[in-house]
Scaffold this motif. Structure first.
Motif, PDB file in Angstrom:
ATOM      1  N   ALA A  84      -2.673  -6.519   3.696  1.00 13.21           N
ATOM      2  CA  ALA A  84      -2.235  -5.643   3.666  1.00 13.21           C
ATOM      3  C   ALA A  84      -2.498  -5.063   4.898  1.00 13.21           C
ATOM      4  N   ASP A 139      -8.424   1.711   3.293  1.00 14.37           N
ATOM      5  CA  ASP A 139      -7.935   2.423   1.882  1.00 14.37           C
ATOM      6  C   ASP A 139      -8.020   3.269   1.530  1.00 14.37           C
ATOM      7  N   ILE A 197      -7.818   2.379  -1.901  1.00 13.00           N
ATOM      8  CA  ILE A 197      -8.204   0.358  -2.753  1.00 13.00           C
ATOM      9  C   ILE A 197     -10.019   0.231  -2.595  1.00 13.00           C
ATOM     10  N   ARG A 212       0.828  -0.729  -0.504  1.00 12.45           N
ATOM     11  CA  ARG A 212       0.189   0.066   0.242  1.00 12.45           C
ATOM     12  C   ARG A 212       1.167   1.190   0.149  1.00 12.45           C
ATOM     13  N   HIS A 262       2.502   1.639  -3.396  1.00 10.60           N
ATOM     14  CA  HIS A 262       1.109   1.743  -4.715  1.00 10.60           C
ATOM     15  C   HIS A 262       1.629   1.092  -5.404  1.00 10.60           C
TER      16      HIS A 262
END
Lengths: 550, 550
Positions: free
Chosen positions: A254, A274, A277, A85, A88
């Protein structure tokens, strides 16, 4: 804008297509572990059974079409193995070469779906113990089903288990279904599903309830299945279909937040914790549209809509998912079971008050040839009449009636609304008073207090000493079978013989399906009796009290 | 309480049954002119054609049952000839004896229905010119259809005319239908009904549009029908089915207020201007649920509900009729046409703004065998997206989709709601994106401005000089037929060939059904072109521009 989508079936494919329509310039990468994105997973059992003959028919959106028309960068045999994350980035393993590379993203959409749950049973990982999730699975089962297999064992009587059973029978294979619950098709209430159970047995399916598998053991010629009952079954292969689990491991690792059942939690825009996401489809936890509680319901329709919504939100549109209401249907040997909203068992579990009515209409006017019976159960709030759920079992017209109730639930309608809705009527399609109107009449009568009802469940049997059971059918109907301890006073002579009825006990009136019982109830109420109608009549009683042989 | 009900079919019978359930002590008199109350009038054409073989099946509630179960005082062959409101009396003629007697009432319910309109044409009252309203009519037509008749002429291509045509063909009779309008089934919009028209012609029905009958003349062997076109047809008999008129003469003579179309005006409780007189069924003028304008729509479902409502109000309940939304269906030779809400032609007449979209889905997933195509037209408010109406033509699944839209209209839903509704899906029943969802996607895209659309109507042809017609189908599809003056650029190469497209004119994109055209429109919009998609694609264009031979 670069969007990476993990998983290319229902939710992922919809997200990709929508994203392209919203932005010609976006870079859209679809990572698909299998050989084909966007295959028709709901068609797999029918390919196994030969109803769908050509495997190509299952490839609803071939890679070439997705590339040519939508300019999607589709990468098959590509498994996402880690989400970074911070950077990215997604790490991707090429399943052919084993090579691992990273793929950057601005926005990531997780559409990894759900995988069949394989219980920790000895031998469950053997080569003759199958599941049916993707084309590879279907190819294996197809090969076994068409190469001389004589017997198969299916573990689990949910949607997929039932559909596989039908299709293996179609191939001439003797099928035994094992189900831990006390009924097949657990999403439905037990008393509704009897006709499907009986019909499958008539087609030769061996259904065993309340048991499971102790172990699978491969033998030189096939598979030996040891049951928890102590019995042993020999089979050529087995299929494990006891439910699915969201494939959320990659996300959870994650740091994406998941719910108690393992599904990824999202906003109504399908955004995870997130903001870059998103998650859609069977991998997410959704809110039940009716109960507003979190649920895990793997369905293709919701997955498709969620995919659209995620893409919309990425491009600045505030589309929102409204929750899943659990509309579902299964067909087996020309019979159909469908449902929408909450079942009685779910309402009991979450402690929500409800009432229910049963009707047994024909799909169309009885005077027009070909009318087929169905049973329709309508579940509603006993004080407001708000529709909470419905289940129907029969043949023709079952899907239509459940879709109509699905609309009523979407619109927040009450049973009074169902009385008034205006539906298509010609004698080959329905009734001037459609089953939906009829269910509305009965339920609204209950809410208004016009018609006290009771149900053919355990409480009826328990209270038997305290009530007088009144069968208002004809003498001939009564003679051909009735509820034990009932007294027969045909409706036509009820008024004349009213003095025969007791005033010191509650009278439970019943007829064949509930209509004459309703009139009897109205007559006796007006004469000051304490009376209730048995909802659905003798037909519902038989469904709730099947003879021991079935 | 003494209630007298004039007319014992749908509305009257429902009122009588409801009144009895609400009051055991009420005196309920049903006056029925014919021999049977409560016969299945929607079944009459199918009895004529032999699909319903037994006449007894049409007698859905025999007099004996009504007397025994509901204690109704049913008087057949009894015609109400005058209402004396002052004296609260109805004068009744016994059609067997001719005797006239008076019957007092506390509350009167008029359910006299509507009678077929017989135009003032010479010979229209001859014995070989039939109508089909009641059992007596059905007996006559049945006798003629089964005693060697070879040819029949049907005047009027509405519901009944079409149903009679099908049933006479079933008897091996050559049928000619004459219709004054330029289409069969006038409630539907013209471009929708083409497939039904073509299908009937394929079954051998001779359909003549835009003409009528000048005169009927009985000959020694049958009937000579002189057409307004100058032509003459010989037939064994004719049926007149050019609509019905409310039978409100009796009411009007008693000072009951009727509307411009002759229907009795009532409150939402079905009460006339005389508070002791109610009216229900085909004899009343109702409010259109969608447009809120007065309409005259003879349908069995509304009649039944109005009967209940009148009885409710008599016994102090404030049940209200919500208006009629015009949900209707007709089946002919395995094809189905259904509609709900307002048609385009009605919207034009009342001057309400609207937009429409066409889709051409299959009834269920194309990869599952047996999928059948349908055309679905969704009509909605162009600014709010509120659903105003829908029409569908096809085979399987047409009734379901129109019932779903009927629910949406009842609930006041918008096209955005249709995007989100969750309907039954398994491949043999529907699609993960049901046609209803698809219609919602397309319509909502139009409302949001994502997809400008045009239609295959006269305006397209007129503006042809001002636009560039772009066919984005494959070269093979284009070669097998296309709209005149179109240029073919397959979707797959559109982006590469975008420089070939003009920027000085509007581009009209089209494909087979609208989906590729939509994507092409999205691509070109993002590249700054003025572009619109042809709704429903080439398929809709063909429906609106049938070849001269059909």
């Amino acid at each position: 804008m670069k969007i990476v989508i993990i998983g290319g079936v229902a939710g992922g494919a919809s997200a990709a297509a929508r994203a392209r329509r919203l932005d010609e310039n976006a870079e859209i990468v679809v990572l698909e572990r299998g050989e084909h994105p966007s295959f028709a997973n709901c068609g797999l059992p029918y390919y196994v059974g030969g109803k769908i003959q050509s495997r190509d028919k299952l490839l609803v959106a071939p890679v070439k079409m997705l590339r040519d028309r939508l300019r999607l960068d589709v990468r098959t045999r590509s498994e996402a193995i880690q989400i970074d994350r911070e950077a990215h980035q997604v790490w991707v393993r090429n399943l052919d070469t084993g090579q691992e590379t990273s793929e950057s993203y601005d926005k990531l959409i997780i559409a990894t779906g759900a995988s069949p749950f394989r219980p920790p049973i000895p031998g469950v990982d053997g080569s003759r113990v199958l599941e049916l999730r993707d084309l590879k699975d279907a190819d294996r089962m197809h090969a076994l089903a068409t190469s001389g297999s004589k017997r198969a064992v299916i573990l689990g009587a949910g949607f997929i288990g039932i559909e596989i059973a039908e299709n293996l029978v179609r191939r001439g294979i003797a099928v035994t279904i094992l189900e831990l619950a006390d009924q097949i098709l657990p999403p439905w209430d037990r008393e509704m599903i009897g006709p499907i159970d009986a019909h499958m047995r008539q087609q030769g399916v061996d259904i065993r309830l309340g048991l499971s598998v102790e172990s699978f053991e491969e033998t030189p010629t096939g598979l030996r299945v040891q049951l928890t009952s102590g019995e042993t079954l020999d089979a050529d292969f087995a299929a494990v279909c006891i439910g699915v689990r969201p494939e959320s491991k990659l996300a959870a690792e994650a740091g994406i937040v998941c719910g108690a059942r393992g599904g990824i939690q999202t906003t109504a825009n399908m955004q995870t914790n997130d903001p870059d996401i998103y998650a859609v489809g069977d991998v997410v936890e959704v809110e039940c549209f009716v109960s507003k509680t979190p649920v895990q319901i793997p369905l293709a329709g919701p997955a498709n809509r969620q995919g659209r919504i995620a893409a919309d939100h990425i491009f600045g549109r505030d589309s929102k998912y409204r929750g899943t209401q659990g509309t579902a249907i299964v067909g087996v040997f020309e019979k159909t079971a469908a449902m929408t909203g909450l079942s009685e068992k779910v309402l009991q579990r979450i402690g929500t008050p409800y009432e229910k009515v049963y009707i047994h209409p024909a799909d169309h006017a009885g005077y027009y040839p070909g009318a087929e019976g169905m049973t329709l159960k309508l579940i509603f709030d006993p004080s407001t009449g708000k529709v909470l759920g419905a289940q129907a079992v029969g043949s023709s017209g079952v899907d239509k009636r459940i879709d109509i109730v699905a609309m009523a639930i979407q619109a927040g309608m009450t049973v009074d609304d169902l009385e008034e809705v205006e539906l298509c009527y010609a004698p080959q399609y329905g009734h001037a008073k459609d089953p939906i109107n009829m269910a509305g009449f009965v339920a609204a009568g209950v809410v208004r207090g016009d018609q006290p009802i009771v149900h053919a469940d355990a409480s009826l049997a328990e209270s038997q000493a305290n009530h007088f059971l009144l069968d208002v059918r004809s003498e001939a109907e009564f003679a051909s079978g009735h509820i034990p301890a009932a007294t027969n006073v045909p409706l036509e002579s009820l008024r004349e013989r009213i003095a025969e009825l007791p005033r010191d006990r509650r009278i439970i009136a019943y007829c064949k399906v509930g209509q004459r019982g309703y009139l009897a109830t109205r007559i006796l109420m007006q004469h000051g009796f304490d009376v209730a109608n048995l909802s659905g009549g003798y037909t519902s009683w038989l469904a709730a009290n099947p003879s021991p042989t079935t």
